[in-house]
Write a protein that holds these residues in place. Structure first.
Motif, PDB file in Angstrom:
ATOM      1  N   VAL A   1      -2.985  -9.356   4.136  1.00  0.00           N
ATOM      2  CA  VAL A   1      -4.346  -9.532   3.624  1.00  0.00           C
ATOM      3  C   VAL A   1      -4.743 -11.002   3.509  1.00  0.00           C
ATOM      4  O   VAL A   1      -5.925 -11.298   3.345  1.00  0.00           O
ATOM      5  CB  VAL A   1      -4.505  -8.854   2.241  1.00  0.00           C
ATOM      6  CG1 VAL A   1      -4.366  -7.352   2.374  1.00  0.00           C
ATOM      7  CG2 VAL A   1      -3.510  -9.412   1.234  1.00  0.00           C
TER       8      VAL A   1
ATOM      9  N   GLU B   1      -9.812   0.869   8.649  1.00  0.00           N
ATOM     10  CA  GLU B   1      -9.724  -0.101   7.560  1.00  0.00           C
ATOM     11  C   GLU B   1      -8.291  -0.487   7.180  1.00  0.00           C
ATOM     12  O   GLU B   1      -8.073  -1.567   6.639  1.00  0.00           O
ATOM     13  CB  GLU B   1     -10.438   0.445   6.307  1.00  0.00           C
ATOM     14  CG  GLU B   1     -11.909   0.772   6.533  1.00  0.00           C
ATOM     15  CD  GLU B   1     -12.714  -0.467   6.873  1.00  0.00           C
ATOM     16  OE1 GLU B   1     -12.361  -1.561   6.394  1.00  0.00           O
ATOM     17  OE2 GLU B   1     -13.714  -0.340   7.619  1.00  0.00           O
ATOM     18  N   VAL B   2      -7.322   0.396   7.434  1.00  0.00           N
ATOM     19  CA  VAL B   2      -5.941   0.124   7.014  1.00  0.00           C
ATOM     20  C   VAL B   2      -5.007   0.041   8.216  1.00  0.00           C
ATOM     21  O   VAL B   2      -4.214  -0.889   8.349  1.00  0.00           O
ATOM     22  CB  VAL B   2      -5.446   1.190   6.009  1.00  0.00           C
ATOM     23  CG1 VAL B   2      -4.028   0.867   5.530  1.00  0.00           C
ATOM     24  CG2 VAL B   2      -6.398   1.292   4.819  1.00  0.00           C
TER      25      VAL B   2
ATOM     26  N   VAL C   1       0.866  -1.184   0.000  1.00  0.00           N
ATOM     27  CA  VAL C   1       0.000   0.000   0.000  1.00  0.00           C
ATOM     28  C   VAL C   1       0.898   1.228   0.000  1.00  0.00           C
ATOM     29  O   VAL C   1       1.345   1.716   1.031  1.00  0.00           O
ATOM     30  CB  VAL C   1      -0.941   0.004   1.221  1.00  0.00           C
ATOM     31  CG1 VAL C   1      -1.863   1.219   1.181  1.00  0.00           C
ATOM     32  CG2 VAL C   1      -1.771  -1.274   1.266  1.00  0.00           C
TER      33      VAL C   1
ATOM     34  N   THR D   1      -7.040  -3.712  -0.399  1.00  0.00           N
ATOM     35  CA  THR D   1      -6.883  -2.490   0.390  1.00  0.00           C
ATOM     36  C   THR D   1      -6.781  -1.275  -0.514  1.00  0.00           C
ATOM     37  O   THR D   1      -7.412  -0.231  -0.274  1.00  0.00           O
ATOM     38  CB  THR D   1      -5.639  -2.590   1.290  1.00  0.00           C
ATOM     39  OG1 THR D   1      -5.676  -3.815   2.029  1.00  0.00           O
ATOM     40  CG2 THR D   1      -5.576  -1.415   2.254  1.00  0.00           C
TER      41      THR D   1
END
Length: 458
Positions: free
Chosen positions: A388, A344-345, A323, A397
């Protein structure tokens, strides 16, 4: 080097570039033969030779009176700043990594702490020469289709060989104030106040960026250029790490040169992945290797060999997703994005850099990256990996980030991986206009389309 000699060498370099373009097979992919890159998206391998840009890496001339510079397209900002700073001048916006090229920052965008005053690097370009897909050098300026569509085109319209840019005068030092905020809403209000007034507590602000370490620990760094430092300048090219200083001191002083490259030494904070922030390792790691291009090459080596993936598999850890992104969101939506990002991350710290686009010469939006002129956005930069799992879809993501950014009225830079479908991509980056301009300057369709570069990894 005399001015006439510099221009003659530039003309000879352009001639070599044109020859190398003419020598390519008509169906061969068109790429630059350059040693460094700041892209983070994989590309399909090719055996075709790259375009010869070996003589297009310097500054042709600096005009201190007019405060302009004539610069070749493959000139790095490190070399550009060295040439202009000798005259007490710098580009209006200097991206934070040394080996970013001027042509790359214009065709691929860039941002830094002066962007809340001066916009993006392409907004200080006065004129440029572009090698188009037709194999011609075209001179273009503000208000012309090629010029206005060029930012965020990433070589799909051609490559800049020469750019005339405006410069600003700077003194020798930069005084810094690190102001802490308790939450993102308070910080966003602080950004809006500084952008609106150009100052903080009655002191002019020349540069503005920040770091969010956690939801309740965020900082804005307010930079003021000065001839009176008021104390010795700090050095973050040695044992000390710049981003940690935000938490350790309220005031600081850097030389102007060190301020411009304050993030490069440790690639923001990403040098920690190589152990370079550990005192013992840092003492042994040569100073000349504490720079972003060295770390970038190490990342490239890992990607080729799959070292981290092998270690994760051996240790039974789930598969990672890279990411590495910079996104722009409207300042009023920054708290919403950071709250979502935490849920979320969960990647911290993140970089925060306000920017205000000046728009095209006619006051409109730059077609291929349509920020609203005069509106305050905040660039949010985050660079790392998240686990993940082996059964995850491709880029879950990153796909979620894309959806959230555009739900909030923002935009995503294309220097890294992108996952849009074609219809969404064309809507967000005005693909119809880009295609129309490309058809005019690249009638034989020699250059790779932006969607194919950014999403299809060609």
């Amino acid at each position: 080097m005399a001015e006439s000699g510099a221009w003659r060498q530039h003309e000879e370099a352009v001639a070599r570039l044109l020859t190398s373009y003419a020598d390519l097979a008509p169906d061969a992919p068109v790429r630059l033969a350059k040693r460094t890159s700041n892209l983070f998206r994989p590309r399909t391998a090719t055996t075709s030779p790259g375009l010869d840009v070996s003589g297009l890496t310097g500054v042709i001339e600096v005009d201190p009176g007019r405060r302009t510079a004539e610069v070749q397209g493959m000139c790095t900002y490190e070399d550009l700043v060295a040439a202009t700073l000798a005259h007490g001048l710098v580009p209006e916006v200097v991206p934070q990594l040394r080996t970013i090229t001027l042509g790359g920052a214009v065709t691929g965008l860039g941002v830094e702490s002066t962007s809340f005053r001066h916009g993006l690097p392409h907004e200080s370009v006065l004129e440029m020469d572009v090698l188009t897909g037709a194999g011609e050098i075209v001179t273009t300026g503000p208000g012309e289709d090629l010029f206005d569509t060029f930012p965020n085109s990433y070589g799909s319209l051609g490559y800049a060989t020469r750019l005339r840019i405006s410069l600003v005068a700077v003194p020798s030092f930069v005084a810094l104030r690190h102001v802490r905020f308790a939450d993102a809403k308070e910080l966003a209000a602080g950004i809006a106040a500084v952008v609106g007034s150009g100052e903080h507590d009655g002191v002019r602000v020349d540069g503005l960026d920040g770091v969010a370490f956690s939801p309740d620990e965020l900082y804005l760094t307010l930079a003021t250029f000065t001839d009176r430092p008021g104390g010795p300048a700090s050095d973050y090219t040695g044992q000390q790490v710049f981003y940690r200083s935000l938490q350790q001191r309220e005031h600081d002083v850097l030389t102007t040169e060190d301020y411009l490259w304050r993030w490069d030494t440790d690639w923001f904070w990403c040098s920690g992945a190589f152990g370079v922030q550990r005192p013992v390792v840092r003492r042994l790691w040569p100073r000349r290797w504490r720079r972003s291009d060295v770390y970038h090459r190490l990342v490239g080596l890992d990607q080729r060999l799959g070292l981290v993936d092998r270690l994760d598999a051996r240790a039974g850890r789930p598969r990672r997703e890279r990411v590495v992104q910079d996104v722009e969101v409207p300042v009023e939506r920054l708290p919403d994005f950071l709250a979502w990002f935490d849920d979320e991350v969960g990647m911290r710290p993140v970089w925060l850099c306000p920017l205000v686009s000046r728009g095209t010469s006619g006051g409109g939006r730059w077609p291929t990256y349509p920020l609203e002129p005069g509106e305050t956005y905040v660039n949010v930069g985050f660079w790392g990996t998240v686990h993940v799992g082996d059964d995850a879809d491709d880029g879950p993501t990153n796909r979620a980030i894309e959806a959230e950014v555009h739900r909030l009225g923002g935009h995503k830079s294309l220097y890294s991986e992108a996952f849009y479908d074609r219809e969404t991509f064309d809507r967000l980056y005005d693909g119809a206009h880009l295609a129309a301009v490309k058809a005019r300057v690249d009638p034989d369709d020699r250059l790779t389309h932006l969607y194919d570069k950014a999403v299809r990894r060609q």
